[in-house]
Write a protein that holds these residues in place. Structure first.
Motif, PDB file in Angstrom:
ATOM      1  N   LEU A 134      11.069  -0.677 -12.743  1.00  0.00           N
ATOM      2  CA  LEU A 134       9.859  -1.468 -12.558  1.00  0.00           C
ATOM      3  C   LEU A 134      10.160  -2.809 -11.891  1.00  0.00           C
ATOM      4  CD1 LEU A 134       8.007  -0.754 -15.942  1.00  0.00           C
ATOM      5  CD2 LEU A 134       7.480   0.181 -13.681  1.00  0.00           C
TER       6      LEU A 134
ATOM      7  N   GLN B 240      11.030  -2.162  -8.153  1.00  0.00           N
ATOM      8  CA  GLN B 240       9.858  -1.855  -7.332  1.00  0.00           C
ATOM      9  C   GLN B 240       8.984  -3.090  -7.147  1.00  0.00           C
ATOM     10  OE1 GLN B 240       9.425   0.896  -5.695  1.00  0.00           O
ATOM     11  NE2 GLN B 240      11.183   1.952  -6.587  1.00  0.00           N
TER      12      GLN B 240
ATOM     13  N   VAL C  99       0.685   2.951  -3.633  1.00  0.00           N
ATOM     14  CA  VAL C  99       1.995   3.249  -4.225  1.00  0.00           C
ATOM     15  C   VAL C  99       1.920   3.185  -5.747  1.00  0.00           C
ATOM     16  CG1 VAL C  99       4.358   2.412  -4.477  1.00  0.00           C
ATOM     17  CG2 VAL C  99       3.312   2.523  -2.209  1.00  0.00           C
ATOM     18  N   LEU C 100       1.307   2.122  -6.260  1.00  0.00           N
ATOM     19  CA  LEU C 100       1.184   1.990  -7.720  1.00  0.00           C
ATOM     20  C   LEU C 100       0.314   3.088  -8.305  1.00  0.00           C
ATOM     21  CD1 LEU C 100       0.776  -1.901  -8.043  1.00  0.00           C
ATOM     22  CD2 LEU C 100       2.822  -0.516  -8.450  1.00  0.00           C
TER      23      LEU C 100
ATOM     24  N   ARG D  87       2.332   6.265  -8.403  1.00  0.00           N
ATOM     25  CA  ARG D  87       3.371   6.226  -9.444  1.00  0.00           C
ATOM     26  C   ARG D  87       2.760   6.369 -10.835  1.00  0.00           C
ATOM     27  NH1 ARG D  87       8.200   3.898  -7.514  1.00  0.00           N
ATOM     28  NH2 ARG D  87       8.531   4.843  -5.452  1.00  0.00           N
TER      29      ARG D  87
ATOM     30  N   GLY E 275       1.569   9.885 -11.296  1.00  0.00           N
ATOM     31  CA  GLY E 275       2.714  10.780 -11.366  1.00  0.00           C
ATOM     32  C   GLY E 275       3.424  10.742 -12.706  1.00  0.00           C
ATOM     33  N   MET E 276       3.243   9.648 -13.454  1.00  0.00           N
ATOM     34  CA  MET E 276       3.866   9.533 -14.772  1.00  0.00           C
ATOM     35  C   MET E 276       3.112  10.306 -15.841  1.00  0.00           C
ATOM     36  SD  MET E 276       4.810   5.444 -14.630  1.00  0.00           S
ATOM     37  CE  MET E 276       5.353   5.407 -16.343  1.00  0.00           C
TER      38      MET E 276
ATOM     39  N   PRO F 120       0.607  13.021  -7.231  1.00  0.00           N
ATOM     40  CA  PRO F 120       0.491  11.574  -7.053  1.00  0.00           C
ATOM     41  C   PRO F 120      -0.478  11.178  -5.944  1.00  0.00           C
ATOM     42  CG  PRO F 120       2.793  12.234  -7.263  1.00  0.00           C
ATOM     43  CD  PRO F 120       1.994  13.481  -7.125  1.00  0.00           C
TER      44      PRO F 120
ATOM     45  N   ASP G 285       7.428   9.096   3.274  1.00  0.00           N
ATOM     46  CA  ASP G 285       7.335   8.351   2.020  1.00  0.00           C
ATOM     47  C   ASP G 285       6.571   7.038   2.205  1.00  0.00           C
ATOM     48  OD1 ASP G 285       8.746  10.298   0.707  1.00  0.00           O
ATOM     49  OD2 ASP G 285      10.693   9.303   0.914  1.00  0.00           O
TER      50      ASP G 285
END
Length: 486
Positions: free
Chosen positions: A26, A29, A65-66, A69, A72-73, A84, A333
């Motif tokens: 974290l 990133q 992006v956030l 992520r 995706g968690m 995601p 990406d």
């Protein structure tokens, strides 16, 4: 530094606690994003402040992006992960429709279209590069039927239904049909790999079948879309419009063959940094093809040209294409969150018509039902039992990547032309593409995860079936048996 000081420093370093795992990730990133924003601000100045063009793109990128992520968690035991890309799309949609935030997050229409076109060129280059020539040569009839039949039938049905429900012209109806007809490898492939790892459907090669057919399904949809795009924006008689669309297809193929042949020869393998040079050429020609065809008024040819040139280049490079594919994956990406974030930011909820959304959902539902029935019927006679055919039909429903890549293409072209009527049609196509992603991506992944263990037979190792007990000597450690879960 003296030896005494050095030893003291080493002891201090070993005693100092270091963050690791999720905390370290974290922090890393967050620092990457902060450094990105700070660098852009120092270069562009006021354009990177709220309301500036750069600020909007950067915030959408960071938000996407956030969002990807965070989503995706989210992991449920025994189910494939939620894609995601859905979080990226929702992040752009939220940033565009939250009061006060919308005013600060301004994205120039030309910048948005250019960035999405660049993302499209990367997607097409990766698709052409990823085609397996040996799979093409040994393509079985069932794989061909799964790749072609449902896509064409759904496109035709969506064209007819949208013509009568949404009042789209026939060319735009078929354009919408091919946008919605493509299956999403971004959803199907991870789900199939998870089932394959657990042994579900491996006996009859169902995961392999669906992963192989997915690429061909997407290429067919993109080719059909390119043809319809040329017809939709051509002027003159209907036959002349159809002829222009076909000429764009032929021109795209010819251009792709010529550039692909060039890439097979240059650079030669004896040069330094051959992988980097090949990657530069492939990416550069792909972006040039997409943008150049827009400039000359033949938008339908760019995507097909990129697919062909990437496929021929991969044929010439052989196994050496892996390095180029890895570099293009790095570019993807970066551009994936930009693509889905900007697509979500194109939708303004307050400007949507409830009737358009409602009828659009109806169009999508009819297309999905037809696709489900067509897939179920087309795998008949291939040696699958009833439950396996039902699973293949369910797994062939998710949509995401292709819809995001080409869903906004018609709207961008209509804005360039300056025709408000065509822009409205383009907005309808984009709206339905976003709705299709929001509806089918999560439900498709969930459906595959739930249906796989219940509808497919499982291939497991013998040692697993007896509680991982050691197999007696001479019996064969790698012996497998099939456990029916019907």
């Amino acid at each position: 530094m003296c030896s005494c000081c050095a030893s003291s420093f080493i002891r201090l370093k070993n005693r100092c606690p270091r963050p690791c795992g999720l905390v370290n990730l974290l922090i890393t990133q967050a620092c990457v994003l902060a450094l990105l924003f700070g660098t852009l601000w120092s270069v562009t100045g006021s354009e990177c402040l709220p309301g500036g063009k750069v600020f909007g793109v950067v915030i959408i990128f960071i938000g996407a992006v956030l969002g990807g992520r965070l989503l995706g968690m989210v992991q449920f035991p025994g189910l494939p992960p939620i894609p995601p890309l859905l979080g990226m799309l929702l992040a752009g949609l939220i940033l565009r429709n939250v009061p006060y935030v919308t005013d600060a997050v301004y994205v120039d229409a030309a910048w948005s279209a250019a960035l999405r076109s660049m993302a499209l060129s990367i997607i097409l280059a990766r698709a052409g590069l990823g085609l397996d020539p040996s799979a093409l040569r040994r393509l079985k009839a069932v794989c061909l039927r799964v790749a072609v039949g449902p896509c064409v039938m759904e496109a035709c049905v969506v064209a007819v239904v949208s013509h009568f429900l949404l009042a789209l012209p026939w060319a735009w109806g078929f354009l919408l049909g091919f946008v919605l007809a493509a299956v999403s490898p971004a959803v199907v492939v991870p789900s199939m790999l998870l089932l394959q790892k657990e042994g579900y459907g491996s006996e009859k090669g169902i995961p392999t079948l669906l992963m192989a057919a997915g690429s061909f399904d997407d290429i067919l949809a993109i080719t059909g879309f390119s043809t319809c795009l040329g017809v939709a924006f051509s002027t003159g008689s209907t036959w002349m419009s159809i002829l222009k669309g076909l000429l764009e297809v032929v021109g795209g193929v010819v251009g792709g063959v010529l550039v692909g042949a060039f890439l097979c020869l240059f650079p030669s393998v004896d040069q330094e940094d051959v992988v980097a040079t090949r990657s530069f050429f492939l990416l550069g020609f792909s972006v040039f093809a997409v943008f150049f065809t827009q400039v000359v008024g033949a938008s339908g040819a760019g995507g097909l040209c990129t697919l062909v040139l990437a496929f021929l280049a991969a044929l010439g490079w052989g196994t050496d294409k892996a390095g180029v594919a890895a570099i293009l994956g790095r570019f993807w990406d970066v551009f994936q969150p930009l693509l889905f974030g900007l697509i979500g930011a194109e939708i303004i909820v307050t400007k949507l018509s409830l009737s358009t959304v409602g009828l659009g959902v109806a169009v999508i539902a009819v297309g999905l039902v037809v696709r489900l029935v067509a897939t179920f019927a087309l795998v008949h006679g291939a040696g699958f039992v009833l439950k396996e055919k039902l699973f293949i039909a369910i797994a062939w429903l998710p949509k995401a990547t292709v819809q995001a890549a080409i869903g906004s293409k018609a709207l961008d072209t209509a804005r360039d032309v300056g025709d408000d009527t065509l822009a409205k049609f383009g907005l309808d196509v984009l709206t339905l593409a976003v709705l299709a992603i929001l509806i089918t991506a999560p439900t498709g992944a969930l459906g595959i995860g739930l249906a796989g263990p219940r509808l497919l037979s499982r291939q497991v190792k013998a040692s697993e079936a007896v509680g991982d007990m050691p197999t007696p000597a001479g019996q064969g450690q790698d012996r497998v048996f099939f456990e029916s879960r019907l």
